[in-house]
Design an enzyme around this catalytic site. Sequence first.
Site, PDB file in Angstrom:
ATOM      1  CE1 TYR A 122      25.690  46.690  24.245  1.00 38.30           C
ATOM      2  CE2 TYR A 122      26.512  46.418  26.559  1.00 38.30           C
ATOM      3  CZ  TYR A 122      26.073  45.762  25.229  1.00 38.30           C
ATOM      4  OH  TYR A 122      25.700  44.341  25.088  1.00 38.30           O
ATOM      5  NE  ARG A 139      22.057  35.497  23.781  1.00 43.94           N
ATOM      6  CZ  ARG A 139      22.807  35.437  22.891  1.00 43.94           C
ATOM      7  NH1 ARG A 139      22.938  34.478  22.184  1.00 43.94           N
ATOM      8  NH2 ARG A 139      23.433  36.295  22.166  1.00 43.94           N
ATOM      9  CD  GLN A 182      36.255  46.933  26.021  1.00 46.61           C
ATOM     10  OE1 GLN A 182      37.434  46.967  25.445  1.00 46.61           O
ATOM     11  NE2 GLN A 182      35.224  47.483  25.735  1.00 46.61           N
ATOM     12  CB  THR A 183      35.100  40.477  29.484  1.00 49.32           C
ATOM     13  OG1 THR A 183      35.571  41.334  30.048  1.00 49.32           O
ATOM     14  CG2 THR A 183      35.717  38.998  29.831  1.00 49.32           C
ATOM     15  CG  LEU A 200      35.534  38.186  34.982  1.00 46.56           C
ATOM     16  CD1 LEU A 200      34.031  38.823  35.440  1.00 46.56           C
ATOM     17  CD2 LEU A 200      35.542  38.038  33.840  1.00 46.56           C
ATOM     18  N   GLY A 201      39.216  40.926  35.522  1.00 44.49           N
ATOM     19  CA  GLY A 201      39.710  42.186  35.039  1.00 44.49           C
ATOM     20  C   GLY A 201      38.466  43.258  35.274  1.00 44.49           C
ATOM     21  CE1 TYR A 202      39.807  48.114  31.954  1.00 45.81           C
ATOM     22  CE2 TYR A 202      38.397  46.517  30.408  1.00 45.81           C
ATOM     23  CZ  TYR A 202      39.427  47.570  30.447  1.00 45.81           C
ATOM     24  OH  TYR A 202      39.957  48.018  29.402  1.00 45.81           O
ATOM     25  CD  GLU A 249      24.293  42.895  27.779  1.00 45.81           C
ATOM     26  OE1 GLU A 249      25.787  43.542  27.480  1.00 45.81           O
ATOM     27  OE2 GLU A 249      23.566  42.256  27.123  1.00 45.81           O
ATOM     28  CB  CYS A 268      26.680  37.740   6.088  1.00 45.14           C
ATOM     29  SG  CYS A 268      25.986  39.188   6.909  1.00 45.14           S
ATOM     30  CG  ASP A 292      28.585  45.937  21.320  1.00 43.09           C
ATOM     31  OD1 ASP A 292      28.139  46.065  19.947  1.00 43.09           O
ATOM     32  OD2 ASP A 292      28.540  44.869  21.682  1.00 43.09           O
ATOM     33  CB  CYS A 306      30.925  38.235   3.268  1.00 38.86           C
ATOM     34  SG  CYS A 306      31.737  39.564   4.111  1.00 38.86           S
TER      35      CYS A 306
END
Length: 362
Positions: A132, A37, A54-55, A92-94, A49, A214, A150, A211
């Site tokens: 996404y 950011r 999934q991480t 990290l996977g995938y 991104e 929120c 997502d 909540c």
Amino acid sequence: MKPKERVPFLLNHTNIDAFQDDLISWFKKEQRVLPWRENQDPYRVWVSEIMLQQTRVDTVIPYFNHFMSRFPNPKALADADEQEVLKAWEGLGYYSRARNLQNAVREVVESYGGVVPDDPDELGKLKGVGPYTKGAILSIAYDTPEPAVDGNVMRVLSRILYVEDDISKQSTRKLFEALVRELISKEDPSAFNQGLMELGALICTPKTPSCMLCPVQDHCRAFEKGAETELPIKASKKKQKKIPYLLLLIENDKGEVLIEQRPGEGLLASLWQYPMVPLEDVDEESVPVWMYGEYGLKVELGEKVDHVRHVFSHLIWEMDVVRAVVKSGSLDHERAKFVTPEAMLDYPFPVSHQKAHPYISP
DNA sequence: AAAACGGGGCT
DNA sequence: AGCCCAGTTTT
């Protein structure tokens, strides 16, 4: 009823302007400080991104920082060796995410002069850039009012708008995209999309949402009904199949250990591992015979040093870790080689096999 | 539409 | 053990 026809009814009781204001004000005040950011560099947004798919954020942060210092721009990543990219992704996977990302970045360098496209169609054609990620890059890096739906967004909006559709279905994601097109702020689509996701991460969490804290509680139909934990609806997936293996730590007379590269496609593609005997196909006592057939080596099995259970999303490996020594024969295998314990660490290994490193390392 | 594709954290 | 997570590709 098609998504577009349902949208007007679902939004009937929602004050869109007030919802945007409440969400965006909250996001600007409460958003976490995160490395991706720091600015709106589309390449940084893109890499983040992909890593975040999934991480968890906490997992990604160190990987992102290291990745950006090693591959600071599209050119640097395009020029890198694939094995080096996989090494930066190790753990990290995938892993197809890493290979698709490099493939797509090479496309950006060759076809778009190294500039990440801001055209939805061009962006969406890049490897690994699905609906996404396309929306995330367009909204966050280019301030374009495109949906980025997502799991967080579906959870948040299913509660706010009381949508009871199964979020594991593709058609439901399309419904939420249509809803976001109506809801999204045209003035600040980036803060709106990130606000939805940040809300899902910090407040509107899966099990016990906060909540009372929120910022859009007044707009939430699930809270109104006291049914926030009933949503979203998601079909349960079936359990993983267990597959037994013998993982072999094979040492030769020079103190080197046998490793092999996995096939270029499929599970853990192109990563390295210790030889594994599939015990569904090979009897325990015929392992030396199997080894001679597969690798051309006569080995003698030693002590069992560990049992490793490794859970994937769709299957479970149950591995007995056993030492072995080479007695005779010469290595005859396309993708296997003996390496010193020190050199081994330069190769990308899946976590499942990293669990066996301590029995090798000097 | 369903399955393949990792890994870690939480309950 | 089961669920969840800033999903995409292949079948």
